[in-house]
Structures are given as structure tokens and as C-alpha cells.
Design a protein around this motif. Structure first.
Motif, PDB file in Angstrom:
ATOM      1  N   VAL A  87      33.197  35.892  34.098  1.00 57.39           N
ATOM      2  CA  VAL A  87      33.059  37.350  34.039  1.00 57.39           C
ATOM      3  C   VAL A  87      31.631  37.672  33.618  1.00 57.39           C
ATOM      4  CG1 VAL A  87      33.854  39.485  32.955  1.00 57.39           C
ATOM      5  CG2 VAL A  87      35.497  37.685  33.528  1.00 57.39           C
ATOM      6  N   LYS A  88      30.869  38.238  34.543  1.00 54.62           N
ATOM      7  CA  LYS A  88      29.449  38.477  34.316  1.00 54.62           C
ATOM      8  C   LYS A  88      29.151  39.835  33.691  1.00 54.62           C
ATOM      9  CE  LYS A  88      28.769  34.521  36.235  1.00 54.62           C
ATOM     10  NZ  LYS A  88      28.468  33.339  35.383  1.00 54.62           N
ATOM     11  N   GLY A  89      30.135  40.709  33.667  1.00 48.90           N
ATOM     12  CA  GLY A  89      29.908  42.017  33.081  1.00 48.90           C
ATOM     13  C   GLY A  89      31.193  42.814  32.996  1.00 48.90           C
ATOM     14  N   CYS A  90      31.163  43.877  32.218  1.00 49.77           N
ATOM     15  CA  CYS A  90      32.342  44.737  32.048  1.00 49.77           C
ATOM     16  C   CYS A  90      31.878  46.176  31.872  1.00 49.77           C
ATOM     17  CB  CYS A  90      33.159  44.291  30.839  1.00 49.77           C
ATOM     18  SG  CYS A  90      34.583  45.334  30.477  1.00 49.77           S
ATOM     19  N   SER A  91      32.497  47.081  32.636  1.00 49.50           N
ATOM     20  CA  SER A  91      32.206  48.514  32.510  1.00 49.50           C
ATOM     21  C   SER A  91      33.429  49.219  31.938  1.00 49.50           C
ATOM     22  CB  SER A  91      31.879  49.112  33.887  1.00 49.50           C
ATOM     23  OG  SER A  91      30.802  48.437  34.489  1.00 49.50           O
ATOM     24  N   GLY A  92      33.230  50.009  30.880  1.00 50.44           N
ATOM     25  CA  GLY A  92      34.304  50.837  30.348  1.00 50.44           C
ATOM     26  C   GLY A  92      35.004  50.314  29.109  1.00 50.44           C
ATOM     27  N   TRP A  93      34.527  49.210  28.531  1.00 48.77           N
ATOM     28  CA  TRP A  93      35.228  48.672  27.355  1.00 48.77           C
ATOM     29  C   TRP A  93      35.204  49.647  26.180  1.00 48.77           C
ATOM     30  CZ3 TRP A  93      38.539  44.822  27.027  1.00 48.77           C
ATOM     31  CH2 TRP A  93      38.997  44.478  25.739  1.00 48.77           C
ATOM     32  N   GLU A  94      34.214  50.534  26.134  1.00 51.23           N
ATOM     33  CA  GLU A  94      34.115  51.472  25.025  1.00 51.23           C
ATOM     34  C   GLU A  94      35.344  52.368  24.932  1.00 51.23           C
ATOM     35  OE1 GLU A  94      32.085  53.416  28.593  1.00 51.23           O
ATOM     36  OE2 GLU A  94      32.187  51.411  27.670  1.00 51.23           O
ATOM     37  N   HIS A  95      36.037  52.606  26.046  1.00 52.52           N
ATOM     38  CA  HIS A  95      37.244  53.437  26.025  1.00 52.52           C
ATOM     39  C   HIS A  95      38.382  52.712  25.292  1.00 52.52           C
ATOM     40  CE1 HIS A  95      35.231  56.114  28.771  1.00 52.52           C
ATOM     41  NE2 HIS A  95      35.105  55.154  29.680  1.00 52.52           N
ATOM     42  N   ILE A  96      38.488  51.416  25.504  1.00 53.73           N
ATOM     43  CA  ILE A  96      39.503  50.646  24.789  1.00 53.73           C
ATOM     44  C   ILE A  96      39.155  50.570  23.309  1.00 53.73           C
ATOM     45  CG2 ILE A  96      40.526  48.351  24.524  1.00 53.73           C
ATOM     46  CD1 ILE A  96      40.423  48.006  27.501  1.00 53.73           C
ATOM     47  N   PHE A 221      44.967  52.393  30.477  1.00 56.27           N
ATOM     48  CA  PHE A 221      43.704  52.024  31.113  1.00 56.27           C
ATOM     49  C   PHE A 221      43.977  51.247  32.397  1.00 56.27           C
ATOM     50  CE2 PHE A 221      43.034  52.167  26.529  1.00 56.27           C
ATOM     51  CZ  PHE A 221      41.999  53.096  26.438  1.00 56.27           C
ATOM     52  N   PHE A 222      43.391  51.702  33.491  1.00 54.76           N
ATOM     53  CA  PHE A 222      43.456  50.973  34.756  1.00 54.76           C
ATOM     54  C   PHE A 222      42.220  50.086  34.845  1.00 54.76           C
ATOM     55  CE2 PHE A 222      46.566  54.125  35.395  1.00 54.76           C
ATOM     56  CZ  PHE A 222      47.348  53.792  36.502  1.00 54.76           C
ATOM     57  N   PHE A 223      42.401  48.868  35.380  1.00 55.75           N
ATOM     58  CA  PHE A 223      41.264  47.953  35.431  1.00 55.75           C
ATOM     59  C   PHE A 223      41.449  46.937  36.547  1.00 55.75           C
ATOM     60  CE2 PHE A 223      44.366  45.514  33.153  1.00 55.75           C
ATOM     61  CZ  PHE A 223      44.054  44.181  33.380  1.00 55.75           C
ATOM     62  N   PHE A 224      40.361  46.270  36.914  1.00 57.04           N
ATOM     63  CA  PHE A 224      40.425  45.145  37.840  1.00 57.04           C
ATOM     64  C   PHE A 224      39.157  44.330  37.721  1.00 57.04           C
ATOM     65  CE2 PHE A 224      37.846  47.985  40.330  1.00 57.04           C
ATOM     66  CZ  PHE A 224      37.157  47.220  41.269  1.00 57.04           C
ATOM     67  N   ALA A 225      39.208  43.083  38.213  1.00 51.02           N
ATOM     68  CA  ALA A 225      38.039  42.204  38.229  1.00 51.02           C
ATOM     69  C   ALA A 225      37.527  42.116  39.667  1.00 51.02           C
ATOM     70  CB  ALA A 225      38.384  40.812  37.696  1.00 51.02           C
ATOM     71  N   GLU A 226      36.387  42.705  39.924  1.00 55.03           N
ATOM     72  CA  GLU A 226      35.783  42.686  41.257  1.00 55.03           C
ATOM     73  C   GLU A 226      35.092  41.349  41.517  1.00 55.03           C
ATOM     74  OE1 GLU A 226      32.411  45.134  43.876  1.00 55.03           O
ATOM     75  OE2 GLU A 226      32.734  45.593  41.744  1.00 55.03           O
ATOM     76  N   ARG A 227      35.394  40.740  42.662  1.00 53.82           N
ATOM     77  CA  ARG A 227      34.686  39.511  43.040  1.00 53.82           C
ATOM     78  C   ARG A 227      33.238  39.838  43.380  1.00 53.82           C
ATOM     79  NH1 ARG A 227      39.015  39.421  46.496  1.00 53.82           N
ATOM     80  NH2 ARG A 227      40.814  38.507  45.445  1.00 53.82           N
ATOM     81  N   LEU A 228      32.332  39.069  42.820  1.00 57.52           N
ATOM     82  CA  LEU A 228      30.925  39.208  43.167  1.00 57.52           C
ATOM     83  C   LEU A 228      30.622  38.319  44.373  1.00 57.52           C
ATOM     84  CD1 LEU A 228      29.398  39.147  39.561  1.00 57.52           C
ATOM     85  CD2 LEU A 228      30.016  41.136  40.964  1.00 57.52           C
ATOM     86  N   PRO A 229      29.595  38.650  45.140  1.00 64.41           N
ATOM     87  CA  PRO A 229      29.300  37.861  46.354  1.00 64.41           C
ATOM     88  C   PRO A 229      28.872  36.436  46.033  1.00 64.41           C
ATOM     89  CG  PRO A 229      27.561  39.468  45.920  1.00 64.41           C
ATOM     90  CD  PRO A 229      28.669  39.784  44.973  1.00 64.41           C
ATOM     91  N   ARG A 230      29.105  35.550  47.011  1.00 63.95           N
ATOM     92  CA  ARG A 230      28.671  34.150  46.956  1.00 63.95           C
ATOM     93  C   ARG A 230      29.250  33.394  45.762  1.00 63.95           C
ATOM     94  NH1 ARG A 230      24.664  37.413  48.362  1.00 63.95           N
ATOM     95  NH2 ARG A 230      23.955  37.551  46.203  1.00 63.95           N
ATOM     96  N   GLY A 231      30.432  33.778  45.334  1.00 61.74           N
ATOM     97  CA  GLY A 231      31.096  33.067  44.247  1.00 61.74           C
ATOM     98  C   GLY A 231      30.366  33.137  42.921  1.00 61.74           C
ATOM     99  N   GLU A 232      29.609  34.207  42.706  1.00 62.51           N
ATOM    100  CA  GLU A 232      28.828  34.322  41.474  1.00 62.51           C
ATOM    101  C   GLU A 232      29.675  34.656  40.254  1.00 62.51           C
ATOM    102  OE1 GLU A 232      25.902  37.227  42.418  1.00 62.51           O
ATOM    103  OE2 GLU A 232      24.804  35.934  43.820  1.00 62.51           O
ATOM    104  N   GLY A 233      30.910  35.107  40.464  1.00 61.96           N
ATOM    105  CA  GLY A 233      31.780  35.442  39.352  1.00 61.96           C
ATOM    106  C   GLY A 233      32.468  36.778  39.574  1.00 61.96           C
ATOM    107  N   TYR A 234      32.664  37.529  38.489  1.00 66.61           N
ATOM    108  CA  TYR A 234      33.434  38.770  38.552  1.00 66.61           C
ATOM    109  C   TYR A 234      32.817  39.823  37.637  1.00 66.61           C
ATOM    110  CZ  TYR A 234      36.879  35.509  40.419  1.00 66.61           C
ATOM    111  OH  TYR A 234      37.503  34.534  41.156  1.00 66.61           O
TER     112      TYR A 234
END
Length: 292
Positions: A87-96, A221-234
């Protein structure tokens, strides 16, 4: 033999795992007429609500569907330390953080979008939760899935009356739970639902999520892990509800689907378009319009 191959997939670098998955996605496309029909119809429906090239989206979705299968081997069998690093990053954790500072229980809601198991592993390193799940149809996968999901402290509850009681108990004690909102409830197994619009078509939608939120004052809270291109992570995306669910269960069901639509629009190729979201489950009332 199949279990051994599955574990081997979990040891591969994510880029290779995803490359194999993309190929398998096209194999599945070629082998199943039903799969092709569902993907075409569901993406065509989405295309009526977004200015997109549905042909390009279909081609991308075929490959992403395959990745969603092979990456489960990583999510369920790779060391958790490796999963956290994916997991390379997270947006919205401040809401939790704000909800936990207010001592509210939380309901984490993830649709069939991106890699929900990687997203779950990312969340479990920050706080414990109990996840509602449907056992896979393949018996050999049950133990692998269960061991993969509970090894770092998460708990699971099988769908059904007992599972719902477990979720309610967790929320009432101030805990956290995880639910997939776009699984079709089964009235024959005690699941309650109503027909609600989803991308312009009636979809039988759960009433459990709003009921749990309303009876426990939980933050949703709704959430998901988006696949990053070229298998770089999420990258994990977290979106809070703008307002509490309506007391009207039909309106609340539409509110669920609207949130899912919002997340899907962020990464449409990564939604599981091959899932029969518009089916008529046995025991449910007739829908207000035509269904698949």
C-alpha cells in the motif's frame, strides 16, 4: 496441486502476479459465454451514466478481472509485512481518526472494486475489526482464505443470523466491522433487501448496513484499494458518508448504491463487472423493471 499453485502465485512479485492474472482474465473471457454477456451488459449500463469509451473499458476490465483473482494469492498467503508495504498511499484516513476520537464504532464498507483483501489487511494494522464474509464455493480455498484473513488479528463472521449478531455485538462494544455492500442478499438464507437503482437498473440491495449504522450510531466509511499500474502496489481511498442513512429503507438502499457508484467512477475498470449484480434471488419480490 491447485492449492500449491495458488501459494506459488502468492510468492511472485506483484508485477508478475498481475501479468499472469491479466492473461487468465482473457482466458476466462474466451471460455464463458455467460461471463462475456454479463460484462458487456453491465459495462453498457455504466456507459449510459458516464462519458467513456465502453470498448476500451471492457478490454481493460477483462484484464483487471483476472488480476483480482491471482492477487488473492498474495493477499491470503504472503507475509503481512509484505502486504503492508504494497500500500503506497491512503486518502481519507483523517475521517476515521475523527470518528475514533469521538469514540464512535465504525462500519467499513468495501465493494467488489480493486483489491478489497489488500485494503482489509492495510486497515487491520491500524485497528482490529470483524468482517462479514461468504465462504468461497471452492472447498479447498476456505482454509486458505480464513487463515489469510485472521492471521494479523482480524476476525470473521460467516453471513447469516449468527454473523449479524457477531457484528452487532462488536459495534455495541465500540468496535469496528467490515461489510461488502454489493453482494445480493439471499432471502432464503435470512438476508433482507429491497430493490434500488444501481447505474440505472434495479438491483436487490441489502438493508443490513443501514440497520446496523442506525442502531449503533456507527460512523460509516466506504473504501477500496486501487491497483496501481505495472504492479507497483495499491492506493487506499476512504470516503465518509455525507449524512446518516435515511430511515426509509428504500432510500437508504439507494444511498448505499450511490456511494458504490461514486467509488466505481474513481477506477471503473477495476469493478467486478462480471458479477451478476442484477439477479433476482429466490424468495425476493419481483423487481420494478427488467433484470438479467
Amino acid at each position: 496441486m491447485i492449492a500449491t499453485l495458488f501459494r506459488w502465485l502468492g510468492k511472485l512479485p506483484l508485477r508478475w502476479n498481475h501479468a499472469i492474472g491479466a492473461c487468465l482474465g482473457w482466458v476466462a473471457w474466451g471460455l464463458s459465454a455467460r461471463h462475456r454477456r454479463l460484462m458487456r451488459e453491465n459495462i453498457a449500463g455504466y456507459g449510459g451514466h458516464a462519458e467513456i469509451d465502453t470498448g476500451a473499458l471492457l478490454n481493460a476490465s477483462i484484464a483487471e478481472h483476472g488480476k483480482s483473482i491471482t492477487e488473492l494469492a498474495v493477499a491470503w498467503t504472503a507475509p503481512v509485512e509484505r502486504l503492508y508495504l504494497l500500500v503506497k498511499g491512503c486518502s481519507g484516513w483523517e475521517h476515521i481518526d475523527a470518528a475514533k476520537s469521538a469514540h464512535r464504532p465504525t462500519i467499513l464498507v468495501t465493494p467488489h472494486l480493486g483489491c478489497f483483501d489488500i485494503a482489509g489487511r492495510y486497515l487491520e494494522q491500524r485497528f482490529p475489526f470483524t468482517a462479514l464474509f461468504q465462504p468461497p464455493k471452492q472447498a479447498w480455498l476456505v482454509d486458505i482464505m480464513q487463515q489469510g484473513r485472521v492471521r494479523a488479528g482480524a476476525n470473521t463472521a460467516a453471513a447469516g443470523a449468527g454473523g449479524v449478531r457477531t457484528l452487532l455485538k462488536a459495534l455495541k462494544s465500540g468496535g469496528n466491522i467490515l461489510i461488502l455492500p454489493d453482494q445480493t442478499p439471499s432471502p432464503g438464507q435470512g438476508g433482507d433487501g429491497v430493490w434500488a437503482d444501481f447505474f440505472g437498473r434495479p438491483a436487490y440491495t441489502m438493508t443490513l448496513l443501514p440497520r446496523l449504522a442506525q442502531s449503533t450510531n456507527a460512523a460509516v466509511f466506504f473504501f477500496f484499494a486501487e491497483r496501481l499500474p505495472r504492479g507497483e502496489g495499491y492506493h487506499v481511498h476512504i470516503e465518509p458518508m455525507a449524512a446518516p442513512f435515511s430511515a426509509d429503507k428504500e432510500i437508504a438502499a439507494r444511498e448505499i448504491n450511490a456511494m458504490v457508484e461514486r467509488l466505481v467512477s474513481m477506477a471503473p475498470a477495476q469493478y467486478l463487472w462480471g458479477y451478476n449484480r442484477y439477479k433476482h434471488p429466490a424468495g425476493a419480490p419481483l423487481p420494478p423493471g427488467p433484470i438479467v
